[in-house]
Design an enzyme around this catalytic site. Structure first.
Site, short mmCIF file in Angstrom:
data_model
loop_
_atom_site.label_atom_id
_atom_site.label_comp_id
_atom_site.label_asym_id
_atom_site.label_seq_id
_atom_site.Cartn_x
_atom_site.Cartn_y
_atom_site.Cartn_z
CD GLU A 1 -3.37 -2.16 -1.12
OE1 GLU A 1 -3.90 -1.05 -1.31
OE2 GLU A 1 -3.47 -2.78 -0.03
CG ASP B 1 -1.79 1.21 1.33
OD1 ASP B 1 -2.59 1.45 0.42
OD2 ASP B 1 -1.66 1.94 2.33
CG ASP C 1 -6.91 -6.57 1.03
OD1 ASP C 1 -6.95 -5.34 0.81
OD2 ASP C 1 -7.65 -7.13 1.86
#
EC number: 3.1.26.3
Length: 229
Positions: A121, A49, A118
């Site tokens: 990332e 991230d 998710d």
């Protein structure tokens, strides 16, 4: 470390050959199948991230040297939000190689937006740990591609813009109605209709109500702008 044919094919789609393939395997491992000897991808997600954020902040900073912080922030948010990460994940068919527990697999985990975002990332972090920031940055900018060029359109909040259009003409706020919901619970498709007090209306469908509302508002704005200039 020997890797399977599907992981090798994914590396090709991703555009990065790992010197430490265990990093990629960790990035693809969901918590539903993790164990003490098989760590999940959550720590890598945290790191990825930040790598993604810095990459996009730098790209935007360089692309428009006169933009204010107030102009850059919504563009940045549009590029790093979960929907965009999941869209990139689908582009490289990341879902096909996710390592999931049985219950998560049965509930359609390979198509879930949050899981895909998710994992995307986490994969970015895996590339960063495998080859450094410059390689990870180049990979992100290649995968995000034209999304960076058209970010101004994507950053525009269509619902807010449509409400401002209506208020400027003395109308009540637009009304949004869920027309239908189809598909299984793990992969729904919502159809939303937006209507102005003056009668103009448009419909759009998307995997979430929020996305469908934004898409309907954007479609109606485009119609209004074409009609009224």
């Amino acid at each position: 470390m020997k890797i399977s044919a599907d992981i090798q094919a994914f590396q090709t789609r991703l555009g990065h050959e790992f010197s430490q393939p265990e990093l990629l395997l960790r990035a693809l491992t969901h918590s539903s199948i993790s164990s003490p000897t098989r760590p999940d991808n959550q720590r890598l997600e945290f790191l990825g991230d930040r790598v993604l954020g810095l990459t996009m902040a730098e790209a935007l900073f360089e692309a428009d040297k006169t933009a204010s912080e107030g102009q850059l922030a919504p563009r940045f948010n549009a590029l790093v939000r979960k929907e965009t990460c999941a869209d990139v994940a689908r582009q490289i068919d990341l879902g096909a190689v996710l390592k999931l527990g049985r219950s998560e697999m049965m509930s359609g985990g390979r198509r879930k937006e949050a899981l895909l975002a998710d994992a995307m990332e986490a994969v970015i972090a895996a590339v960063y740990r495998d080859a450094g920031f410059d390689v990870a940055k180049a990979l992100v900018r290649r995968l995000w591609g034209k999304r960076i060029d058209r970010v101004e359109d994507d950053a525009r909040d269509a619902k807010t813009a449509l409400q401002e259009w209506a208020q400027a003409r003395g109308q009540k706020p637009p009304k949004y109605v869920e027309v239908s919901r189809k598909g299984p619970d793990h992969a729904p498709v919502f159809t939303i209709e937006v209507t102005l007090e003056s009668g103009e209306t448009e419909r759009s469908e998307a995997p979430s109500k929020r996305q469908a509302e934004q898409a309907a508002a954007k479609a109606l704005l485009q119609k209004l702008e074409a009609a009224h200039g």
